[in-house]
Design an enzyme around this catalytic site. Structure first.
Site, PDB file in Angstrom:
ATOM      1  N   ARG A 199      12.794   4.003  43.994  1.00 17.19           N
ATOM      2  CA  ARG A 199      12.964   5.314  44.654  1.00 17.19           C
ATOM      3  C   ARG A 199      11.713   6.193  44.663  1.00 17.19           C
ATOM      4  NH1 ARG A 199      15.878   2.413  45.947  1.00 17.19           N
ATOM      5  NH2 ARG A 199      18.139   2.330  45.761  1.00 17.19           N
TER       6      ARG A 199
ATOM      7  N   SER B 197      23.133   9.742  46.301  1.00 12.99           N
ATOM      8  CA  SER B 197      23.044   9.791  44.838  1.00 12.99           C
ATOM      9  C   SER B 197      22.067  10.871  44.404  1.00 12.99           C
ATOM     10  CB  SER B 197      22.581   8.433  44.296  1.00 12.99           C
ATOM     11  OG  SER B 197      23.594   7.477  44.517  1.00 12.99           O
TER      12      SER B 197
ATOM     13  N   GLU C 174      17.037  12.107  41.730  1.00 10.31           N
ATOM     14  CA  GLU C 174      16.576  11.304  42.873  1.00 10.31           C
ATOM     15  C   GLU C 174      16.314  12.241  44.062  1.00 10.31           C
ATOM     16  OE1 GLU C 174      18.653   7.641  43.742  1.00 10.31           O
ATOM     17  OE2 GLU C 174      18.330   7.917  45.885  1.00 10.31           O
TER      18      GLU C 174
END
Ligand SMILES: Cc1cc2nc3c(=O)[nH]c(=O)nc-3n(C[C@H](O)[C@H](O)[C@H](O)COP(=O)(O)OP(=O)(O)OC[C@H]3O[C@@H](n4cnc5c(N)ncnc54)[C@H](O)[C@@H]3O)c2cc1C
Length: 315
Positions: free
Chosen positions: A187, A236, A306
């Site tokens: 990520r 998320s 995130e």
């Protein structure tokens, strides 16, 4: 923290406004609310909302930012962002027009996809699947742009970085589009902070189109079942910690259904926070902090965000 007046005041002069309008014409708006441009439907105004339609326009905007030392931020599809209620000072850039192009080439052995940074991942994955691009299912259902997905190294069991052959960027220091080499991590990437991705080439092994499409369809159906997509959200919120799942930890901490104002920890997927109608960035930020604290107290795990936090947050 209460935002100071200076944090809420536009940084642009009349001359900046005129110059931006001269470069991008109708694509420029001032004091534009950003909530409509994010999947959470949250966010205060940008001093300038600037839509660049091609690499030359973007290069001109980059030159202006360098000359005037104006802060800027590039917004893709806004599906991984929490923008503060006080908005964003300086420019918020959006790529469109020529940047939305997608070209799929099937050599019989490989499927090569050339895409501009504002192309939608949903369209890219559908086109690539029809050409039999093996592995494309791992990128299906991600509601981002190509540029945002590259920056985030978005994916599931496989990530976009696994398929990248070439990345072209532009920046205030080097406004013309040029290729760069990028390293990909979970990520995030090694992409320079001031680099705007303008185009990308992806390469896939070629398989049977029907099998690839069917696999992709199964994944899309599974997503619909397991994610609260009926309400605004940003996917998320936390990265999965090494060897575990953030959703599992959040659920085990008893946080499902917790609320702050209009923000709620989803009962369907604990790592999603939904906007139940009137959530502010402050509501979401408070809820993120509460969840993080609870997981830390119960399991000693410090969850990392995130989603990217951008702009001015107001108490
Ligand atoms: C329902 C839902 C499901 C999701 N599922 C997944 C998933 O399975 N896997 C996953 O990885 N993510 C998932 N996400 C998160 C998100 O979709 C991805 O991170 C996506 O790739 C972000 O792309 P974007 O264009 O929306 O980026 P934005 O949210 O607009 O921006 C994210 C970051 O990228 C930067 N950026 C945007 N465009 C550029 C550019 N051209 N050049 C350089 N930097 C740029 C921004 O400045 C920002 O820092 C999901 C989100 C939602 C809402």
């Amino acid at each position: 923290m209460i935002a100071a007046d200076s944090e809420l005041r536009s940084l642009l002069t009349d001359a900046d406004r005129q110059k931006l309008s001269a470069i991008c014409g109708d694509g420029v708006r001032f004091d534009e609310p950003l909530a409509p441009y994010t999947s959470w439907k949250i966010g205060g105004p940008a001093d300038a909302w600037v839509v660049a339609e091609n690499e030359e326009q973007l290069a001109e905007v980059m030159r202006l930012c360098a000359r005037r030392k104006l802060p800027w931020f590039v917004l893709g599809s806004g599906s991984n962002l929490l923008i503060g209620d006080g908005g964003v000072r300086g420019l918020v850039l959006r790529l469109a027009g020529e940047f939305a192009a997608i070209d799929v080439n099937d050599s019989g052995v490989e499927v090569i996809v050339r895409a501009g940074a504002s192309a939608a991942m949903s369209l890219l994955t559908a086109k690539a699947a029809s050409a039999g691009a093996i592995g494309i299912g791992s990128l299906a259902g991600i509601p981002g742009s190509v540029g945002g997905s590259l920056r985030m190294n978005a994916g599931t069991d496989r990530e976009i970085g696994d398929f990248v052959r070439e990345v072209w960027v532009q920046s205030p220091a080097k406004p013309q589009a040029h290729p760069v080499s990028v390293h990909y991590y979970y990520r995030h990437t090694s992409l320079a902070r001031d680099a705007i991705v303008s185009r990308v080439t992806l390469a896939f092994e070629r398989g049977q189109a029907q099998a690839v499409r069917e696999e992709m369809q199964e994944r899309l159906v599974r997503r619909k079942r397991t994610q609260p997509i009926a309400l605004p959200n940003a996917g998320s919120c936390f990265r999965n910690p090494e060897g575990d799942k953030a959703a599992r930890l959040i659920e085990a901490a008893g946080a499902k259904g917790w609320r702050e104002g209009g923000a709620e920890v989803s009962a369907l997927h604990a790592n999603f926070i939904t906007n139940t109608g009137s959530a502010s960035a402050k509501d979401v930020a408070s809820l993120l902090a509460r969840v993080r604290r609870a997981v830390n107290e119960k399991f000693g795990v410090d969850l990392q965000l995130e989603v990217h936090l951008v702009g001015v947050f107001i108490e």
